[in-house]
Design an enzyme around this catalytic site. Structure first.
Site, PDB file in Angstrom:
ATOM      1  N   ASN A 149     -14.468 -45.338  -1.304  1.00 47.39           N
ATOM      2  CA  ASN A 149     -13.945 -44.163  -0.594  1.00 47.39           C
ATOM      3  C   ASN A 149     -13.683 -42.961  -1.502  1.00 47.39           C
ATOM      4  O   ASN A 149     -13.837 -41.823  -1.078  1.00 47.39           O
ATOM      5  CB  ASN A 149     -12.699 -44.537   0.212  1.00 47.39           C
ATOM      6  N   GLU A 246      -4.999 -52.404  -6.706  1.00 50.35           N
ATOM      7  CA  GLU A 246      -4.693 -51.345  -5.727  1.00 50.35           C
ATOM      8  C   GLU A 246      -5.375 -51.739  -4.433  1.00 50.35           C
ATOM      9  O   GLU A 246      -6.604 -51.637  -4.334  1.00 50.35           O
ATOM     10  CB  GLU A 246      -5.229 -49.993  -6.225  1.00 50.35           C
ATOM     11  N   GLY A 248      -5.112 -52.698   0.127  1.00 52.42           N
ATOM     12  CA  GLY A 248      -5.078 -52.016   1.421  1.00 52.42           C
ATOM     13  C   GLY A 248      -3.672 -51.755   1.935  1.00 52.42           C
ATOM     14  O   GLY A 248      -2.675 -52.046   1.268  1.00 52.42           O
ATOM     15  N   CYS A 280      -6.740 -45.519   1.580  1.00 54.67           N
ATOM     16  CA  CYS A 280      -5.911 -46.722   1.563  1.00 54.67           C
ATOM     17  C   CYS A 280      -4.464 -46.459   1.951  1.00 54.67           C
ATOM     18  O   CYS A 280      -3.818 -47.278   2.575  1.00 54.67           O
ATOM     19  CB  CYS A 280      -5.955 -47.340   0.181  1.00 54.67           C
ATOM     20  N   GLU A 379      -5.473 -53.342   8.988  1.00 54.30           N
ATOM     21  CA  GLU A 379      -6.064 -52.142   8.408  1.00 54.30           C
ATOM     22  C   GLU A 379      -7.451 -51.916   9.009  1.00 54.30           C
ATOM     23  O   GLU A 379      -8.306 -52.802   8.960  1.00 54.30           O
ATOM     24  CB  GLU A 379      -6.190 -52.285   6.884  1.00 54.30           C
ATOM     25  N   GLU A 456      -1.048 -47.465 -11.011  1.00 53.93           N
ATOM     26  CA  GLU A 456      -1.926 -46.529 -11.694  1.00 53.93           C
ATOM     27  C   GLU A 456      -1.180 -45.206 -11.822  1.00 53.93           C
ATOM     28  O   GLU A 456      -0.194 -44.952 -11.135  1.00 53.93           O
ATOM     29  CB  GLU A 456      -3.230 -46.339 -10.903  1.00 53.93           C
TER      30      GLU A 456
HETATM   31  P1  NDP Z   1     -13.754 -54.408  -1.309  1.00 50.01           P
HETATM   32  O1  NDP Z   1     -12.553 -55.205  -1.682  1.00 50.01           O
HETATM   33  O2  NDP Z   1     -14.715 -54.993  -0.374  1.00 50.01           O
HETATM   34  O3  NDP Z   1     -14.570 -53.981  -2.604  1.00 50.01           O
HETATM   35  C1  NDP Z   1     -13.947 -53.374  -3.711  1.00 50.01           C
HETATM   36  C2  NDP Z   1     -14.775 -53.631  -4.964  1.00 50.01           C
HETATM   37  O4  NDP Z   1     -14.683 -55.015  -5.316  1.00 50.01           O
HETATM   38  C3  NDP Z   1     -16.256 -53.333  -4.786  1.00 50.01           C
HETATM   39  O5  NDP Z   1     -16.760 -52.779  -5.985  1.00 50.01           O
HETATM   40  C4  NDP Z   1     -16.828 -54.706  -4.522  1.00 50.01           C
HETATM   41  O6  NDP Z   1     -18.201 -54.797  -4.816  1.00 50.01           O
HETATM   42  C5  NDP Z   1     -15.998 -55.557  -5.462  1.00 50.01           C
HETATM   43  N1  NDP Z   1     -15.934 -56.978  -5.132  1.00 50.01           N
HETATM   44  C6  NDP Z   1     -16.158 -57.583  -3.943  1.00 50.01           C
HETATM   45  N2  NDP Z   1     -15.971 -58.916  -4.053  1.00 50.01           N
HETATM   46  C7  NDP Z   1     -15.607 -59.161  -5.347  1.00 50.01           C
HETATM   47  C8  NDP Z   1     -15.281 -60.345  -6.086  1.00 50.01           C
HETATM   48  N3  NDP Z   1     -15.268 -61.550  -5.515  1.00 50.01           N
HETATM   49  N4  NDP Z   1     -14.956 -60.210  -7.375  1.00 50.01           N
HETATM   50  C9  NDP Z   1     -14.942 -59.002  -7.978  1.00 50.01           C
HETATM   51  N5  NDP Z   1     -15.262 -57.851  -7.344  1.00 50.01           N
HETATM   52  C10 NDP Z   1     -15.585 -57.925  -6.030  1.00 50.01           C
HETATM   53  O7  NDP Z   1     -13.165 -53.019  -0.768  1.00 50.01           O
HETATM   54  P2  NDP Z   1     -13.986 -51.815  -0.137  1.00 50.01           P
HETATM   55  O8  NDP Z   1     -14.985 -51.328  -1.124  1.00 50.01           O
HETATM   56  O9  NDP Z   1     -14.416 -52.209   1.218  1.00 50.01           O
HETATM   57  O10 NDP Z   1     -12.865 -50.686  -0.055  1.00 50.01           O
HETATM   58  C11 NDP Z   1     -11.980 -50.594   1.013  1.00 50.01           C
HETATM   59  C12 NDP Z   1     -10.647 -51.255   0.679  1.00 50.01           C
HETATM   60  O11 NDP Z   1     -10.130 -50.693  -0.514  1.00 50.01           O
HETATM   61  C13 NDP Z   1      -9.614 -51.030   1.735  1.00 50.01           C
HETATM   62  O12 NDP Z   1      -8.903 -52.218   1.974  1.00 50.01           O
HETATM   63  C14 NDP Z   1      -8.689 -50.022   1.112  1.00 50.01           C
HETATM   64  O13 NDP Z   1      -7.393 -50.051   1.625  1.00 50.01           O
HETATM   65  C15 NDP Z   1      -8.766 -50.364  -0.331  1.00 50.01           C
HETATM   66  N6  NDP Z   1      -8.412 -49.238  -1.155  1.00 50.01           N
HETATM   67  C16 NDP Z   1      -7.230 -49.263  -1.851  1.00 50.01           C
HETATM   68  C17 NDP Z   1      -6.830 -48.191  -2.593  1.00 50.01           C
HETATM   69  C18 NDP Z   1      -5.566 -48.236  -3.391  1.00 50.01           C
HETATM   70  O14 NDP Z   1      -5.471 -47.496  -4.359  1.00 50.01           O
HETATM   71  N7  NDP Z   1      -4.599 -49.061  -3.059  1.00 50.01           N
HETATM   72  C19 NDP Z   1      -7.611 -46.959  -2.635  1.00 50.01           C
HETATM   73  C20 NDP Z   1      -8.853 -47.041  -1.911  1.00 50.01           C
HETATM   74  C21 NDP Z   1      -9.216 -48.148  -1.186  1.00 50.01           C
HETATM   75  P3  NDP Z   1     -19.297 -54.370  -3.716  1.00 50.01           P
HETATM   76  O15 NDP Z   1     -18.634 -53.546  -2.676  1.00 50.01           O
HETATM   77  O16 NDP Z   1     -20.281 -53.605  -4.517  1.00 50.01           O
HETATM   78  O17 NDP Z   1     -19.835 -55.636  -3.159  1.00 50.01           O
END
Ligand code: NDP
Length: 482
Positions: A149, A246, A248, A280, A379, A456
């Site tokens: 995002n 960080e 959801g 998020c 979420e 962070e």
């Molecule tokens: P995901 O958890 O699906 O993915 C986040 C990252 O983790 C991606 O790079 C993904 O790779 C990677 N990943 C997936 N599975 C694994 C694993 N088993 N081991 C290591 N890395 C892995 O989140 P989204 O990308 O869908 O993002 C949305 C989510 O992020 C929402 O829940 C949102 O709330 C949260 N978010 C939180 C923020 C915060 O600061 N608290 C800020 C922004 C978003 P890939 O996608 O390439 O498969």
């Protein structure tokens, strides 16, 4: 598509990774499977070499390079913002105003923090006796795993404090949004960062998991879903890595009867519709006091109706598409659930955007619901605002806290005592009074409960990317018991 974007895309197709100071192709397959796949092994090795140089680099020099990188990002703002819009679909008015500049602000802030890596004198034996001191040292090679995002901002929030502390860094962008991190790599290189200090590995979650499992990586910082955070903690356990998560949220935004209603409506809209709701910390549970509910809804509906949905590259556009077809399906599924369990007040459909018929569009959507509705508990990560009513402060506080998440919370009120009382009572890591979703790099950012671990930004991030060594200094020959 302008020439600079086309050129970047062409380069990325051939050279998606950035390892040891060079743009290089992956290991042959789009996503190498697990460690020690060639690309990934090379990145860790390059980072280890980079670390040996960087940890010896004086903090003032680290600061100079981070500041120079910030300056380059600002100079390249128009191109990088367009690239970010191309990758995420977020309106250009957002990527110009927020994504790139917040990344540059972060680099500048941690440039200033680099020289604060100081220790303490600890006296414990009087004037001529023994004493001690502490040293603050980097952790080693650290890894960041990003969500889609805010791709560039996330890459900066993680790499800037890591590098300010003297660590080397490997960043894995979300596979959906691989582009802008490469522009950050280019800016670091042009600013004079030694090869190997900052590296990028493209790939899906398997690459992320391989980094988490890698024995030579000292720390992992994730931005992503709570379920992914749990997997990362499990994966990090055997090697006892430092972990920052960080995750959801399903955050409350509470509008009291004495609030400035126009401002509260604006806050609720930002808290649900900015970045098409893919934020998020969004305040997706909007609790409005019964005494002002009618006026609030009337103004909210009028202003939501006026939002401009359209071509993301048009600077007048306020609402772009969602990031992917897969995500659109998820958000539409929740809207379908909402139609069955709550009252739809606005939106819920697919806007017709001329010339962009194949895009992943969804209307800004408003439901009136009760706390037990699925859309009020889970979420959604899309532009879906859930309105809830209340009449009593204690009651709304309990309901706001009745969630497993704890990322953010906001209150709108003119009563100062109430505002600060609420700040103390709400179980969330990042809170706002009379505004929403402002996240300056000076303030720590992170979640309570299942919304995360660690922080962070702010000086807290310097603690998160360093470790403390204590040194005991004997001034006289010790008296041993043997
Ligand atoms: P995901 O958890 O699906 O993915 C986040 C990252 O983790 C991606 O790079 C993904 O790779 C990677 N990943 C997936 N599975 C694994 C694993 N088993 N081991 C290591 N890395 C892995 O989140 P989204 O990308 O869908 O993002 C949305 C989510 O992020 C929402 O829940 C949102 O709330 C949260 N978010 C939180 C923020 C915060 O600061 N608290 C800020 C922004 C978003 P890939 O996608 O390439 O498969």
């Amino acid at each position: 598509m302008d020439a600079s974007i086309a050129e970047t895309l062409a380069r990325i197709e051939k050279t998606g990774n950035f390892i040891g100071g060079r743009f290089v192709a992956g290991a042959g397959e789009p996503c190498p499977v697990v460690y020690p796949a060639t690309g990934e092994g090379a990145a860790v090795e390059a980072a280890r070499c980079g670390y040996e140089i960087w940890r010896r680099t004086p903090p003032a020099e680290r600061a100079r390079i981070l500041s120079a990188t910030a300056r380059l990002l600002r100079e390249r703002l128009p191109q990088i913002a367009r690239l970010e819009t191309l990758d995420t679909g977020k309106p250009l008015q957002e990527t110009l105003a927020v994504d790139v500049t917040s990344g540059a602000d972060c680099l500048d802030y941690f440039a200033a923090q680099a020289a604060t890596m100081t220790g303490e004198f600890v006296g414990f034996s009087g004037e001529e006796g023994d004493w001690g001191y502490t040293r603050r040292e980097p952790l080693g090679v650290c890894a960041g795993i990003g969500a889609w995002n805010y791709p560039l901002q996330i890459a900066c929030w993680k790499s800037a404090p890591a590098l300010a502390c003297g660590n080397a860094f490997i960043f894995k962008p979300a596979e959906t949004t691989p582009l802008s991190a490469l522009e950050l790599a280019r800016a670091f290189k042009d600013a004079g960062l030694p090869d190997g200090v900052f590296n990028i590995l493209q790939g899906d979650g398997r690459i992320g998991a391989a980094l988490v499992a890698h024995p030579d990586i000292a720390k992992v910082s994730l931005t992503g879903e709570t379920a992914t955070g749990v997997k990362i903690l499990q994966g990090a356990a055997p090697s006892l890595k430092h972990v920052t998560l960080e995750l959801g949220g399903k955050s409350p935004l509470i509008v009291f009867e004495d609030a400035d209603i126009d401002s509260a409506v604006g806050g609720a809209m930002v808290a649900n519709f900015y970045s098409t709701g893919q934020v998020c910390s969004n305040g997706t549970r909007v609790f409005v006091h019964d005494a002002v509910r009618e006026a609030f809804i009337e103004r909210l509906l009028a202003r939501t109706h006026a939002l401009k949905i359209g071509d993301p590259m048009d600077e007048a556009t306020q609402i772009g598409p969602l990031v992917s077809a897969e995500h659109l399906e998820k958000v539409n599924r929740y809207i379908g659930i909402g139609r069955g369990e709550a009252k739809l007040l606005h939106g819920g459909g697919t806007p017709r955007v001329s010339g962009f018929e194949g895009g992943y569009w969804v209307e800004p959507t408003i439901f009136a619901a009760t706390d037990d509705a699925i859309i009020a508990r889970e979420e959604i990560f899309g532009p879906v605002l859930t309105l809830l009513g209340f009449s009593d402060e204690d009651d709304v506080t309990a309901r706001a806290n009745a969630t497993g998440f704890g990322l953010s919370a906001g209150v709108y009120t003119r009563d100062l005592s109430r505002a600060h009382r609420m700040m103390a009572r709400l179980q969330a890591g990042s809170c706002w009074i009379n505004t929403y979703n402002i996240t300056p790099v000076e303030l720590p950012f992170g979640g309570y409960k299942r919304s995360g671990m660690g922080r962070e930004n702010g000086r807290w991030a310097m603690d998160a990317y360093s470790q403390v060594k204590s040194v005991y200094v004997a001034m006289n020959a010790p008296q041993y018991p043997y």
